[in-house]
Design an enzyme around this catalytic site. Structure first.
Site, PDB file in Angstrom:
ATOM      1  N   THR A 159       0.904  -1.148   0.000  1.00 18.82           N
ATOM      2  CA  THR A 159       0.000   0.000   0.000  1.00 18.82           C
ATOM      3  C   THR A 159       0.942   1.196   0.000  1.00 18.82           C
ATOM      4  O   THR A 159       2.019   1.142   0.608  1.00 18.82           O
ATOM      5  CB  THR A 159      -0.935   0.033   1.238  1.00 18.82           C
ATOM      6  OG1 THR A 159      -0.134   0.163   2.403  1.00 18.82           O
ATOM      7  CG2 THR A 159      -1.764  -1.239   1.362  1.00 18.82           C
ATOM      8  N   HIS A 160       0.558   2.241  -0.692  1.00 18.43           N
ATOM      9  CA  HIS A 160       1.449   3.402  -0.893  1.00 18.43           C
ATOM     10  C   HIS A 160       2.782   2.958  -1.511  1.00 18.43           C
ATOM     11  O   HIS A 160       3.820   3.583  -1.257  1.00 18.43           O
ATOM     12  CB  HIS A 160       1.714   4.145   0.426  1.00 18.43           C
ATOM     13  CG  HIS A 160       0.481   4.376   1.233  1.00 18.43           C
ATOM     14  ND1 HIS A 160      -0.310   5.496   1.079  1.00 18.43           N
ATOM     15  CD2 HIS A 160      -0.140   3.606   2.172  1.00 18.43           C
ATOM     16  CE1 HIS A 160      -1.343   5.421   1.917  1.00 18.43           C
ATOM     17  NE2 HIS A 160      -1.270   4.272   2.574  1.00 18.43           N
ATOM     18  N   SER A 281      17.453  -2.080 -26.478  1.00 20.28           N
ATOM     19  CA  SER A 281      17.763  -0.676 -26.707  1.00 20.28           C
ATOM     20  C   SER A 281      18.688  -0.583 -27.914  1.00 20.28           C
ATOM     21  O   SER A 281      19.519  -1.463 -28.130  1.00 20.28           O
ATOM     22  CB  SER A 281      18.464  -0.108 -25.479  1.00 20.28           C
ATOM     23  OG  SER A 281      19.204   1.044 -25.819  1.00 20.28           O
ATOM     24  N   LYS A 287      20.220  -3.704 -22.185  1.00 22.44           N
ATOM     25  CA  LYS A 287      18.809  -3.523 -21.876  1.00 22.44           C
ATOM     26  C   LYS A 287      17.899  -4.657 -22.326  1.00 22.44           C
ATOM     27  O   LYS A 287      18.075  -5.243 -23.380  1.00 22.44           O
ATOM     28  CB  LYS A 287      18.295  -2.212 -22.521  1.00 22.44           C
ATOM     29  CG  LYS A 287      18.829  -0.963 -21.871  1.00 22.44           C
ATOM     30  CD  LYS A 287      18.291  -0.742 -20.471  1.00 22.44           C
ATOM     31  CE  LYS A 287      16.904  -0.276 -20.484  1.00 22.44           C
ATOM     32  NZ  LYS A 287      16.388   0.939 -20.353  1.00 22.44           N
ATOM     33  N   ASN A 289      13.762  -4.567 -22.239  1.00 26.97           N
ATOM     34  CA  ASN A 289      12.662  -3.674 -21.855  1.00 26.97           C
ATOM     35  C   ASN A 289      11.294  -4.342 -22.000  1.00 26.97           C
ATOM     36  O   ASN A 289      11.033  -5.000 -23.001  1.00 26.97           O
ATOM     37  CB  ASN A 289      12.696  -2.412 -22.725  1.00 26.97           C
ATOM     38  CG  ASN A 289      13.967  -1.609 -22.511  1.00 26.97           C
ATOM     39  OD1 ASN A 289      14.501  -1.570 -21.407  1.00 26.97           O
ATOM     40  ND2 ASN A 289      14.453  -0.985 -23.572  1.00 26.97           N
ATOM     41  N   GLU A 294       4.437  -1.892 -21.381  1.00 29.44           N
ATOM     42  CA  GLU A 294       4.348  -0.430 -21.395  1.00 29.44           C
ATOM     43  C   GLU A 294       3.329   0.025 -22.436  1.00 29.44           C
ATOM     44  O   GLU A 294       2.593   0.989 -22.239  1.00 29.44           O
ATOM     45  CB  GLU A 294       5.719   0.175 -21.707  1.00 29.44           C
ATOM     46  CG  GLU A 294       6.719  -0.053 -20.589  1.00 29.44           C
ATOM     47  CD  GLU A 294       8.134   0.353 -20.999  1.00 29.44           C
ATOM     48  OE1 GLU A 294       8.664   1.285 -20.406  1.00 29.44           O
ATOM     49  OE2 GLU A 294       8.690  -0.273 -21.922  1.00 29.44           O
ATOM     50  N   TYR A 321     -31.370  12.316 -36.123  1.00 35.24           N
ATOM     51  CA  TYR A 321     -30.068  11.974 -36.686  1.00 35.24           C
ATOM     52  C   TYR A 321     -29.301  13.257 -36.997  1.00 35.24           C
ATOM     53  O   TYR A 321     -29.860  14.209 -37.529  1.00 35.24           O
ATOM     54  CB  TYR A 321     -30.218  11.137 -37.974  1.00 35.24           C
ATOM     55  CG  TYR A 321     -28.854  10.871 -38.591  1.00 35.24           C
ATOM     56  CD1 TYR A 321     -28.080   9.799 -38.141  1.00 35.24           C
ATOM     57  CD2 TYR A 321     -28.324  11.716 -39.558  1.00 35.24           C
ATOM     58  CE1 TYR A 321     -26.806   9.586 -38.646  1.00 35.24           C
ATOM     59  CE2 TYR A 321     -27.054  11.511 -40.073  1.00 35.24           C
ATOM     60  CZ  TYR A 321     -26.301  10.445 -39.611  1.00 35.24           C
ATOM     61  OH  TYR A 321     -25.042  10.237 -40.100  1.00 35.24           O
ATOM     62  N   LYS A 329     -17.725   6.003 -35.461  1.00 37.65           N
ATOM     63  CA  LYS A 329     -17.068   4.775 -35.903  1.00 37.65           C
ATOM     64  C   LYS A 329     -15.568   4.736 -35.611  1.00 37.65           C
ATOM     65  O   LYS A 329     -15.111   3.766 -34.996  1.00 37.65           O
ATOM     66  CB  LYS A 329     -17.378   4.507 -37.380  1.00 37.65           C
ATOM     67  CG  LYS A 329     -18.765   3.895 -37.565  1.00 37.65           C
ATOM     68  CD  LYS A 329     -19.257   3.935 -38.993  1.00 37.65           C
ATOM     69  CE  LYS A 329     -19.999   5.213 -39.257  1.00 37.65           C
ATOM     70  NZ  LYS A 329     -20.507   5.302 -40.629  1.00 37.65           N
TER      71      LYS A 329
HETATM   72  N1  ARG Z   1     -22.671   7.785 -43.332  1.00 34.81           N
HETATM   73  C1  ARG Z   1     -23.689   8.088 -42.396  1.00 34.81           C
HETATM   74  C2  ARG Z   1     -23.234   7.689 -40.992  1.00 34.81           C
HETATM   75  O1  ARG Z   1     -22.317   6.958 -40.890  1.00 34.81           O
HETATM   76  C3  ARG Z   1     -24.937   7.341 -42.698  1.00 34.81           C
HETATM   77  C4  ARG Z   1     -26.207   8.079 -42.431  1.00 34.81           C
HETATM   78  C5  ARG Z   1     -26.278   9.297 -43.237  1.00 34.81           C
HETATM   79  N2  ARG Z   1     -27.560   9.858 -43.128  1.00 34.81           N
HETATM   80  C6  ARG Z   1     -27.839  11.025 -43.627  1.00 34.81           C
HETATM   81  N3  ARG Z   1     -29.017  11.453 -43.499  1.00 34.81           N
HETATM   82  N4  ARG Z   1     -26.943  11.738 -44.223  1.00 34.81           N
HETATM   83  O2  ARG Z   1     -23.782   8.101 -40.015  1.00 34.81           O
END
Ligand code: ARG
Length: 499
Positions: A159-160, A281, A287, A289, A294, A321, A329
């Site tokens: 601890t610590h 290294s 070394k 490593n 890491e 939307y 993504k």
């Molecule tokens: N490429 C768009 C996305 O990944 C798909 C939906 C696009 N919709 C729109 N109304 N422009 O979100």
């Protein structure tokens, strides 16, 4: 094909400028879900036909064209490129080009790219979470095996970052297993919310066509719907929750990596990574490593950063939307890729790592980490209150250190002198109190649930093995449901195409 007027652009009189479509296009990051997009569209088309919206002929033509796209993609003949804003446009344009506008133009009936992309994300995430979850269990299994082997290997618990109490390596490894099992459970819970179908939400307010949303969900093996159409297209909480689960998991891997990095130092010397998991290294010839570990620590930072990107991306958006959502993504893919690779590397590093038991034994034999046990021994054997015993042992440690004595040289006389000094009276010390400084004696006497006593470690090992087995079965069921849905859809598609 991509050079013609975009299939959605009747409202506009000019095409996108070159640099603009490059700016707005998500094709590159969509590629990862191209087959999910095809699956989702196929389920949608089958439902349209079952609802009397598409004729059998039309369905056949569209499904055949989609299957050709899949085949071409797998063979490398179809690439996620061209002048399209996304993979949805690419595939729809391709089907229209192949089967004509009369039929191909019906493909998108009752659907929007908004519910489509929400669907694709969930289809992909479902599979990828299954992979991450399976890797978590594999790592837990390696840890359990190592824990079994090192049930009695002494380890000074800190601890610590200071010597605290004596434990065992097996007990330490079991702690990591428990953490991972909770990470698995968190993901399992998150999975239930990912495994819902948003398709049929339309652009944001549903459709006037009699779409059977439950049918699409069941064709794709979802457990239910993201029911409200506005919620279905606007929400990305499932993505965010998955990223949060991965961030937490990475925090745990990072801490484990940090422990092992410390233990690999010459000062600790508890473990040595295999050469296969070590770097050297360019300059310092001596070394070795622990770069793999890491980087696990470093990549945890990237995953956390991705979670932060997602949170920031979503926080200011109005309902409905918004194109910003396209940006979920890249951080999501980064989370998934980094997390999986870290799980794999950690597993291999642990499997091949050498544990230097002698060093762990010799370090613990020189440590005062059993002072707690000694104080409890004084309570038991010399009738002191815990606060008195704490003071006596504290004074004895101070005295021993200042006169250059090691823990092995601690005697009853020294303890008696310490007692007299701090309590102002003589206390008779029995020889038996010194036994509490013997690691195996004290560890055996740890009575509390979850402690590193050999009995508790054995019990936890057995229990965690059962827990792991139960989760593996859960995992198999989860994976099979998705695989079965895919196979059934594939069969249905084939039957329609050859009808
Ligand atoms: N490429 C768009 C996305 O990944 C798909 C939906 C696009 N919709 C729109 N109304 N422009 O979100």
């Amino acid at each position: 094909m991509g050079d013609e007027k975009g299939i959605y652009r009747a409202r506009l009189s000019k095409e996108l400028r070159e640099e603009v479509w490059k700016f707005v296009s998500s094709l590159r990051e969509d590629e990862r879900m191209i087959e999910d997009d095809i699956d989702g569209t196929e389920a949608h088309e089958i439902m349209l036909h079952e609802q009397g919206i598409l004729s059998l002929q039309e369905l056949k033509a569209i499904l055949s064209s989609l299957e050709r796209a899949r085949e071409d993609y797998r063979k490398g003949r179809l690439k996620a490129e061209g002048k399209f804003e996304d993979v949805h446009e690419l595939l729809e344009a391709r089907v229209i080009a192949e089967v004509g506008m009369e039929t191909g133009g019906k493909l998108h009936t009752g659907r929007s790219r908004n519910d489509q992309v929400a669907l694709d994300l969930r289809l992909r995430l479902r599979k990828e979470l299954n992979l991450v979850s399976a890797s978590i269990l594999e790592l837990a299994e390696v840890l359990l095996r190592k824990a079994e082997k090192h049930q009695k290997t002494p380890l000074i618990l800190l601890t610590h970052t200071q010597h605290a109490q004596l434990g065992t390596l097996g007990h330490y490894l079991l702690a990591q297993v428990d953490l991972l099992l909770r990470d698995f459970d968190r993901m399992e819970d998150c999975y239930r919310r990912v495994n819902l179908c948003p398709l049929g939400g339309g652009a944001v307010g549903g459709s006037t066509f009699p779409l059977n949303r439950r049918r699409i969900a069941s064709l794709l093996g979802f457990e239910g719907l993201v029911e409200n159409s506005l919620d279905a297209v606007s929400s990305r909480d499932a993505v965010l929750e998955a990223a949060a689960c991965m961030s937490l998991l990475m925090t745990h891997l990072s801490r484990m990596a940090e422990d092992l990095i410390l233990w690999s130092t010459q000062e600790f010397g508890y473990v040595e990574l295999s050469d296969e998991y070590s770097s050297t290294s360019s300059a310092m010839p001596q070394k070795k490593n622990p770069c793999t570990l890491e980087l696990i620590r470093g990549k945890a930072g990237e995953v956390h950063g991705s979670l932060h990107s997602l949170l920031t991306l979503l926080k200011g958006l109005p309902s409905g939307y918004n194109r910003d959502l396209q940006q979920v993504k890249p951080p999501l893919w980064r989370c998934l890729d980094e997390t999986r690779s870290c799980l794999e590397i950690m597993k291999g590093a642990l499997e091949t790592m050498k544990v230097k038991e002698e060093k762990m034994v010799s370090s613990s034999s020189l440590s005062w980490a059993l002072a707690w046990d000694l104080a409890e021994g004084l309570v038991r054997e010399a009738g002191l209150s815990f606060r008195q015993a704490h003071a006596v042992v504290g004074e004895a440690v101070r005295e021993a250190l200042s006169s250059g004595l090691t823990v092995k040289e601690l005697s009853e006389e020294l303890l008696e002198r310490a007692a007299e000094k701090v309590l102002g009276r003589k206390v008779k010390m029995d020889r038996r109190v010194l036994r509490y400084l013997d690691p195996s004696f004290s560890l055996k006497r740890r009575r509390t649930l979850g402690s590193p006593s050999p009995r508790e470690v054995r019990r936890m090992l057995r229990a965690r093995k059962r827990e792991l087995k139960r989760r593996k079965a859960m995992m198999d069921r989860r994976r099979k449901r998705v695989e079965e849905a895919e196979k059934n859809l594939e069969k249905k598609v084939k039957t329609y195409i050859s009808s």
